[in-house]
Design an enzyme around this catalytic site. Structure first.
Site, PDB file in Angstrom:
ATOM      1  N   ASP A   1     -40.421  89.641   2.184  1.00  0.00           N
ATOM      2  CA  ASP A   1     -41.407  88.800   1.506  1.00  0.00           C
ATOM      3  C   ASP A   1     -41.174  87.345   1.916  1.00  0.00           C
ATOM      4  OD1 ASP A   1     -42.591  87.140  -0.774  1.00  0.00           O
ATOM      5  OD2 ASP A   1     -43.173  89.164  -1.379  1.00  0.00           O
ATOM      6  N   ILE A   2     -42.244  86.598   2.137  1.00  0.00           N
ATOM      7  CA  ILE A   2     -42.096  85.187   2.543  1.00  0.00           C
ATOM      8  C   ILE A   2     -41.714  84.289   1.373  1.00  0.00           C
ATOM      9  CG2 ILE A   2     -43.624  85.382   4.543  1.00  0.00           C
ATOM     10  CD1 ILE A   2     -45.769  83.928   2.833  1.00  0.00           C
TER      11      ILE A   2
ATOM     12  N   GLY B   1     -50.961  89.476 -11.074  1.00  0.00           N
ATOM     13  CA  GLY B   1     -50.532  88.535 -10.061  1.00  0.00           C
ATOM     14  C   GLY B   1     -50.743  89.032  -8.644  1.00  0.00           C
ATOM     15  N   GLN B   2     -51.439  90.168  -8.483  1.00  0.00           N
ATOM     16  CA  GLN B   2     -51.707  90.657  -7.131  1.00  0.00           C
ATOM     17  C   GLN B   2     -52.607  89.657  -6.425  1.00  0.00           C
ATOM     18  OE1 GLN B   2     -53.743  94.445  -6.811  1.00  0.00           O
ATOM     19  NE2 GLN B   2     -53.314  94.614  -4.624  1.00  0.00           N
TER      20      GLN B   2
ATOM     21  N   ASN C   1     -47.972  95.826  -8.062  1.00  0.00           N
ATOM     22  CA  ASN C   1     -48.903  95.031  -8.861  1.00  0.00           C
ATOM     23  C   ASN C   1     -50.309  95.457  -8.476  1.00  0.00           C
ATOM     24  OD1 ASN C   1     -46.938  93.372 -10.167  1.00  0.00           O
ATOM     25  ND2 ASN C   1     -46.698  92.280  -8.231  1.00  0.00           N
TER      26      ASN C   1
ATOM     27  N   HIS D   1     -43.041  96.234  -3.856  1.00  0.00           N
ATOM     28  CA  HIS D   1     -41.938  95.278  -3.772  1.00  0.00           C
ATOM     29  C   HIS D   1     -40.634  96.031  -3.993  1.00  0.00           C
ATOM     30  CE1 HIS D   1     -44.472  91.572  -4.311  1.00  0.00           C
ATOM     31  NE2 HIS D   1     -45.271  92.467  -4.869  1.00  0.00           N
TER      32      HIS D   1
ATOM     33  N   HIS E   1     -49.093  97.274  -1.940  1.00  0.00           N
ATOM     34  CA  HIS E   1     -47.752  97.007  -1.455  1.00  0.00           C
ATOM     35  C   HIS E   1     -46.731  97.228  -2.565  1.00  0.00           C
ATOM     36  CE1 HIS E   1     -49.552  93.192  -2.768  1.00  0.00           C
ATOM     37  NE2 HIS E   1     -48.340  92.757  -3.064  1.00  0.00           N
TER      38      HIS E   1
END
Length: 112
Positions: A31-32, A91-92, A85, A100, A98
């Protein structure tokens, strides 16, 4: 694939990512904006907007890959959390399903 989806662009090689795992059907990358020391996203290569849109086979491949990522990142024994999510209230922000993979520190419950 969707042209305006950042995850589709990563899959196509049009955007960069620090890849952890890749199979014929799944891609996992860091994740960035990590929220834990280990924070890797696992995505299906086929575009699905939300978790409920995936077929059971793809969902199983995403979950199996998430466990492989946890092992590769060294958090499989200490513990890790998988989070999907779905929808804007969660908060998507990228509407390509995806998972996490979170770990590397103690995670409390309930989440925030």
């Amino acid at each position: 694939m969707t042209a305006d989806c950042v995850f589709c662009r990563i899959i196509n090689g049009d955007a960069t990512a620090r890849v952890v795992l890749e199979t014929d059907t799944v891609l996992a990358f860091h994740d960035i904006n990590p929220q834990t020391p280990t924070h890797v996203l696992v995505i299906p290569k086929e575009h699905f907007p939300a978790v409920g849109d995936m077929d059971p086979t793809t969902a199983g491949e995403v979950l199996a890959a998430a466990h492989q990522v946890a092992k590769a990142e060294g958090v499989d024994e200490s513990g890790y959390r998988l989070v999907f999510n779905t929808g804007p209230d969660t908060g998507q922000t990228v509407f390509h399903v995806h998972c996490h993979v979170l770990g590397g520190r103690e995670l409390h419950w309930p989440p925030g």
